[in-house]
Design a protein around this motif. Structure first.
Motif, PDB file in Angstrom:
ATOM      1  N   GLY A  67      54.794  -3.143  20.719  1.00  0.00           N
ATOM      2  CA  GLY A  67      54.503  -1.888  20.037  1.00  0.00           C
ATOM      3  C   GLY A  67      53.294  -1.140  20.562  1.00  0.00           C
ATOM      4  O   GLY A  67      53.103   0.038  20.257  1.00  0.00           O
ATOM      5  N   TYR A  68      52.464  -1.815  21.339  1.00  0.00           N
ATOM      6  CA  TYR A  68      51.251  -1.163  21.863  1.00  0.00           C
ATOM      7  C   TYR A  68      51.261  -1.105  23.386  1.00  0.00           C
ATOM      8  O   TYR A  68      50.209  -0.995  24.020  1.00  0.00           O
ATOM      9  N   SER A  69      52.456  -1.183  23.964  1.00  0.00           N
ATOM     10  CA  SER A  69      52.556  -1.320  25.410  1.00  0.00           C
ATOM     11  C   SER A  69      52.265  -0.011  26.147  1.00  0.00           C
ATOM     12  O   SER A  69      52.996   0.975  26.006  1.00  0.00           O
ATOM     13  N   GLY A  88      63.723   1.814  25.893  1.00  0.00           N
ATOM     14  CA  GLY A  88      62.714   0.760  25.766  1.00  0.00           C
ATOM     15  C   GLY A  88      63.216  -0.323  24.827  1.00  0.00           C
ATOM     16  O   GLY A  88      63.613  -0.024  23.703  1.00  0.00           O
ATOM     17  N   ILE A  89      63.236  -1.545  25.291  1.00  0.00           N
ATOM     18  CA  ILE A  89      63.599  -2.670  24.424  1.00  0.00           C
ATOM     19  C   ILE A  89      62.281  -3.229  23.880  1.00  0.00           C
ATOM     20  O   ILE A  89      61.414  -3.662  24.644  1.00  0.00           O
ATOM     21  N   VAL A  90      62.134  -3.135  22.547  1.00  0.00           N
ATOM     22  CA  VAL A  90      60.834  -3.358  21.920  1.00  0.00           C
ATOM     23  C   VAL A  90      60.821  -4.681  21.149  1.00  0.00           C
ATOM     24  O   VAL A  90      61.757  -4.960  20.384  1.00  0.00           O
ATOM     25  N   ARG A  91      59.776  -5.443  21.336  1.00  0.00           N
ATOM     26  CA  ARG A  91      59.615  -6.721  20.639  1.00  0.00           C
ATOM     27  C   ARG A  91      59.200  -6.473  19.183  1.00  0.00           C
ATOM     28  O   ARG A  91      58.218  -5.775  18.932  1.00  0.00           O
ATOM     29  N   GLY A  92      59.972  -6.994  18.229  1.00  0.00           N
ATOM     30  CA  GLY A  92      59.636  -6.852  16.807  1.00  0.00           C
ATOM     31  C   GLY A  92      60.297  -5.633  16.193  1.00  0.00           C
ATOM     32  O   GLY A  92      60.830  -4.771  16.904  1.00  0.00           O
ATOM     33  N   SER A  93      60.246  -5.537  14.855  1.00  0.00           N
ATOM     34  CA  SER A  93      61.062  -4.505  14.204  1.00  0.00           C
ATOM     35  C   SER A  93      60.358  -3.156  14.009  1.00  0.00           C
ATOM     36  O   SER A  93      60.979  -2.116  14.088  1.00  0.00           O
ATOM     37  N   HIS A  94      59.045  -3.143  13.738  1.00  0.00           N
ATOM     38  CA  HIS A  94      58.283  -1.889  13.628  1.00  0.00           C
ATOM     39  C   HIS A  94      58.906  -0.858  12.681  1.00  0.00           C
ATOM     40  O   HIS A  94      59.334   0.225  13.107  1.00  0.00           O
ATOM     41  N   LEU A  97      56.548   3.134  13.084  1.00  0.00           N
ATOM     42  CA  LEU A  97      56.308   3.206  14.526  1.00  0.00           C
ATOM     43  C   LEU A  97      54.810   3.284  14.810  1.00  0.00           C
ATOM     44  O   LEU A  97      54.091   4.044  14.172  1.00  0.00           O
ATOM     45  N   THR A  98      54.349   2.499  15.759  1.00  0.00           N
ATOM     46  CA  THR A  98      52.945   2.592  16.190  1.00  0.00           C
ATOM     47  C   THR A  98      52.759   3.939  16.903  1.00  0.00           C
ATOM     48  O   THR A  98      53.744   4.549  17.333  1.00  0.00           O
ATOM     49  N   PRO A  99      51.511   4.397  17.061  1.00  0.00           N
ATOM     50  CA  PRO A  99      51.293   5.647  17.811  1.00  0.00           C
ATOM     51  C   PRO A  99      51.919   5.587  19.210  1.00  0.00           C
ATOM     52  O   PRO A  99      52.495   6.570  19.684  1.00  0.00           O
ATOM     53  N   THR A 100      51.844   4.420  19.837  1.00  0.00           N
ATOM     54  CA  THR A 100      52.431   4.270  21.182  1.00  0.00           C
ATOM     55  C   THR A 100      53.938   4.491  21.134  1.00  0.00           C
ATOM     56  O   THR A 100      54.505   5.223  21.954  1.00  0.00           O
ATOM     57  N   LEU A 101      54.595   3.883  20.150  1.00  0.00           N
ATOM     58  CA  LEU A 101      56.060   4.016  20.063  1.00  0.00           C
ATOM     59  C   LEU A 101      56.459   5.439  19.678  1.00  0.00           C
ATOM     60  O   LEU A 101      57.474   5.956  20.148  1.00  0.00           O
ATOM     61  N   GLN A 102      55.644   6.065  18.828  1.00  0.00           N
ATOM     62  CA  GLN A 102      55.922   7.466  18.486  1.00  0.00           C
ATOM     63  C   GLN A 102      55.901   8.332  19.733  1.00  0.00           C
ATOM     64  O   GLN A 102      56.731   9.222  19.919  1.00  0.00           O
ATOM     65  N   GLN A 103      54.923   8.031  20.591  1.00  0.00           N
ATOM     66  CA  GLN A 103      54.806   8.805  21.819  1.00  0.00           C
ATOM     67  C   GLN A 103      55.995   8.546  22.752  1.00  0.00           C
ATOM     68  O   GLN A 103      56.492   9.466  23.404  1.00  0.00           O
ATOM     69  N   CYS A 104      56.464   7.301  22.785  1.00  0.00           N
ATOM     70  CA  CYS A 104      57.648   6.969  23.598  1.00  0.00           C
ATOM     71  C   CYS A 104      58.827   7.822  23.150  1.00  0.00           C
ATOM     72  O   CYS A 104      59.539   8.419  23.972  1.00  0.00           O
ATOM     73  N   GLN A 288      45.036   5.741  25.814  1.00  0.00           N
ATOM     74  CA  GLN A 288      45.782   6.049  24.584  1.00  0.00           C
ATOM     75  C   GLN A 288      45.805   4.845  23.649  1.00  0.00           C
ATOM     76  O   GLN A 288      46.072   4.991  22.461  1.00  0.00           O
ATOM     77  N   GLY A 289      45.458   3.676  24.162  1.00  0.00           N
ATOM     78  CA  GLY A 289      45.370   2.478  23.320  1.00  0.00           C
ATOM     79  C   GLY A 289      44.218   2.516  22.328  1.00  0.00           C
ATOM     80  O   GLY A 289      44.108   1.654  21.455  1.00  0.00           O
ATOM     81  N   ASN A 290      43.339   3.525  22.442  1.00  0.00           N
ATOM     82  CA  ASN A 290      42.197   3.637  21.523  1.00  0.00           C
ATOM     83  C   ASN A 290      42.535   4.363  20.224  1.00  0.00           C
ATOM     84  O   ASN A 290      41.654   4.519  19.373  1.00  0.00           O
ATOM     85  N   ALA A 291      43.793   4.789  20.073  1.00  0.00           N
ATOM     86  CA  ALA A 291      44.150   5.605  18.905  1.00  0.00           C
ATOM     87  C   ALA A 291      43.694   4.970  17.591  1.00  0.00           C
ATOM     88  O   ALA A 291      43.186   5.660  16.699  1.00  0.00           O
ATOM     89  N   SER A 292      43.813   3.658  17.472  1.00  0.00           N
ATOM     90  CA  SER A 292      43.507   3.002  16.197  1.00  0.00           C
ATOM     91  C   SER A 292      42.004   2.939  15.893  1.00  0.00           C
ATOM     92  O   SER A 292      41.616   2.664  14.764  1.00  0.00           O
ATOM     93  N   VAL A 293      41.151   3.166  16.884  1.00  0.00           N
ATOM     94  CA  VAL A 293      39.692   3.070  16.647  1.00  0.00           C
ATOM     95  C   VAL A 293      38.985   4.398  16.958  1.00  0.00           C
ATOM     96  O   VAL A 293      37.745   4.425  17.086  1.00  0.00           O
ATOM     97  N   LYS A 294      39.764   5.456  17.043  1.00  0.00           N
ATOM     98  CA  LYS A 294      39.230   6.766  17.434  1.00  0.00           C
ATOM     99  C   LYS A 294      37.956   7.152  16.686  1.00  0.00           C
ATOM    100  O   LYS A 294      36.979   7.610  17.275  1.00  0.00           O
ATOM    101  N   ASP A 295      37.952   6.926  15.372  1.00  0.00           N
ATOM    102  CA  ASP A 295      36.799   7.369  14.581  1.00  0.00           C
ATOM    103  C   ASP A 295      35.583   6.454  14.734  1.00  0.00           C
ATOM    104  O   ASP A 295      34.529   6.735  14.196  1.00  0.00           O
ATOM    105  N   GLN A 296      35.729   5.362  15.461  1.00  0.00           N
ATOM    106  CA  GLN A 296      34.566   4.501  15.698  1.00  0.00           C
ATOM    107  C   GLN A 296      33.987   4.676  17.091  1.00  0.00           C
ATOM    108  O   GLN A 296      33.041   4.011  17.474  1.00  0.00           O
ATOM    109  N   LEU A 297      34.579   5.593  17.857  1.00  0.00           N
ATOM    110  CA  LEU A 297      34.104   5.820  19.219  1.00  0.00           C
ATOM    111  C   LEU A 297      33.420   7.178  19.328  1.00  0.00           C
ATOM    112  O   LEU A 297      33.809   8.115  18.634  1.00  0.00           O
TER     113      LEU A 297
END
Ligand SMILES: *Cc1c(COP(=O)(O)O)cnc(C)c1O
Length: 299
Positions: A67-69, A88-94, A97-104, A288-297
């Motif tokens: 989900g974060y690939s 994309g064949i994705v591991r797990g059910s999600h 959707l994670t931000p990464t998968l939304q973007q996919c 783009q993997g920083n989406a989850s911590v954006k407000d701490q950066l």
């Protein structure tokens, strides 16, 4: 759609504050500047795969990831640029959707979710083909772009690396990038890989299989700086990344490059390098993997 441009790639010296008199040079190869999504090493691992897909008349790219690939989203974007469909064949059910998968999805990738158990079949082309049976002319790219085209594409990064550097330092996931570079760079240049997985050093044997025998020397992996495991981070890592940005104006990501640079600094301050060493770190992208911590950066 904006373009992927190698002309943006630059070598940036890091602030001397960062290493004082410990080494002779500490620079960073900014592959993250190639493109914001098809970032850094992902473009190099994909480019020959996509070229062969197009040349061979294939219509649909199939690949794999969690989900974060970063690889998944880079493939979605790059396939679209090349006029190819992507699945994309994705591991797990999600269910969410994670931000990464939304973007996919936004890039037109069709996602197929499979259980962690089923995902273990990812190396079986027949299994993947069956899942994607509503399309034909499939070109399958393994997880992380980890195939011969991926390594050869990664080897193209060597064109940015002069012989003056004694050490090349980079983050490692599958090790495709490291293997591709080891196969191309002068064996006198030491390559140091930083693995962001807990006890990730085990991948050394797998990587070694893809290195040509005469080059299978003078490279090593460190797995001490995982910060709790793949994708995990803590305040100390975030503080480090913010400080690094303040001094160097270079954004790092929490999954790969932040941990790598933390390790690089730890090795430099422990005196791991001779004072005449010239170090080149590689920024492999992944911001783009920083989406989850954006407000701490701070960036
Ligand atoms: C995918 C990725 C890596 C790992 O690359 P491998 O070729 O799989 O070792 C390193 N850094 C970033 C930022 C990545 O997105």
């Amino acid at each position: 759609m904006d373009t992927i441009s190698e002309r943006n790639v630059a070598i940036q010296p890091l602030s001397t504050e960062w290493y004082y008199n410990k080494v002779a040079a500490l620079d960073m190869l900014r592959l993250d500047l190639v493109h914001p999504v098809v970032s850094g090493n992902k473009w190099y691992k994909l480019r020959l795969n996509l070229k062969h897909a197009v040349d061979g008349g294939f219509k649909t790219i199939v690949t794999f990831g969690g989900g974060y690939s970063n690889h998944l989203v880079a493939t979605a974007y790059a396939a679209k640029m090349f006029g190819l469909r992507s699945v994309g064949i994705v591991r797990g059910s999600h269910d969410m959707l994670t931000p990464t998968l939304q973007q996919c999805t936004a890039e037109g990738m069709e996602l197929i979710f499979v259980s962690h158990e089923d995902y273990k079949n990812k190396h079986e082309p027949a299994w993947a083909t069956n899942l994607v049976s509503h399309f034909d002319e499939l070109f399958i790219i393994p997880e992380g772009g980890d195939n011969e085209w991926g390594r050869q594409g990664a080897g193209l990064i060597s064109r940015f690396i002069s012989n003056n550097y004694t050490h090349i330092l980079l983050s490692v996931g599958t090790g495709t990038t490291l293997a591709g570079l080891r196969n191309k760079l002068d064996v006198k240049q030491q390559i140091i890989g930083f693995v962001p997985m807990k006890q990730g050093g085990y991948i050394k044997d797998t990587i070694a299989k893809h290195i040509i025998p005469e080059k299978n020397d003078n490279w090593e992996l460190h797995d001490a700086w995982h910060f709790g495991g793949f994708g995990k981070c803590n305040d100390e890592l975030l503080r480090f990344m913010n400080d690094f940005y303040t001094v160097n104006t270079i954004p790092l990501d929490i999954v790969y490059t932040g941990k790598m640079m933390y390790g690089v600094q730890a090795l430099i301050s422990a005196g791991a390098f001779a004072p005449d060493s010239r170090l080149l770190t590689i920024h492999t992208g992944g911001l783009q993997g920083n989406a989850s911590v954006k407000d701490q950066l701070v960036y």
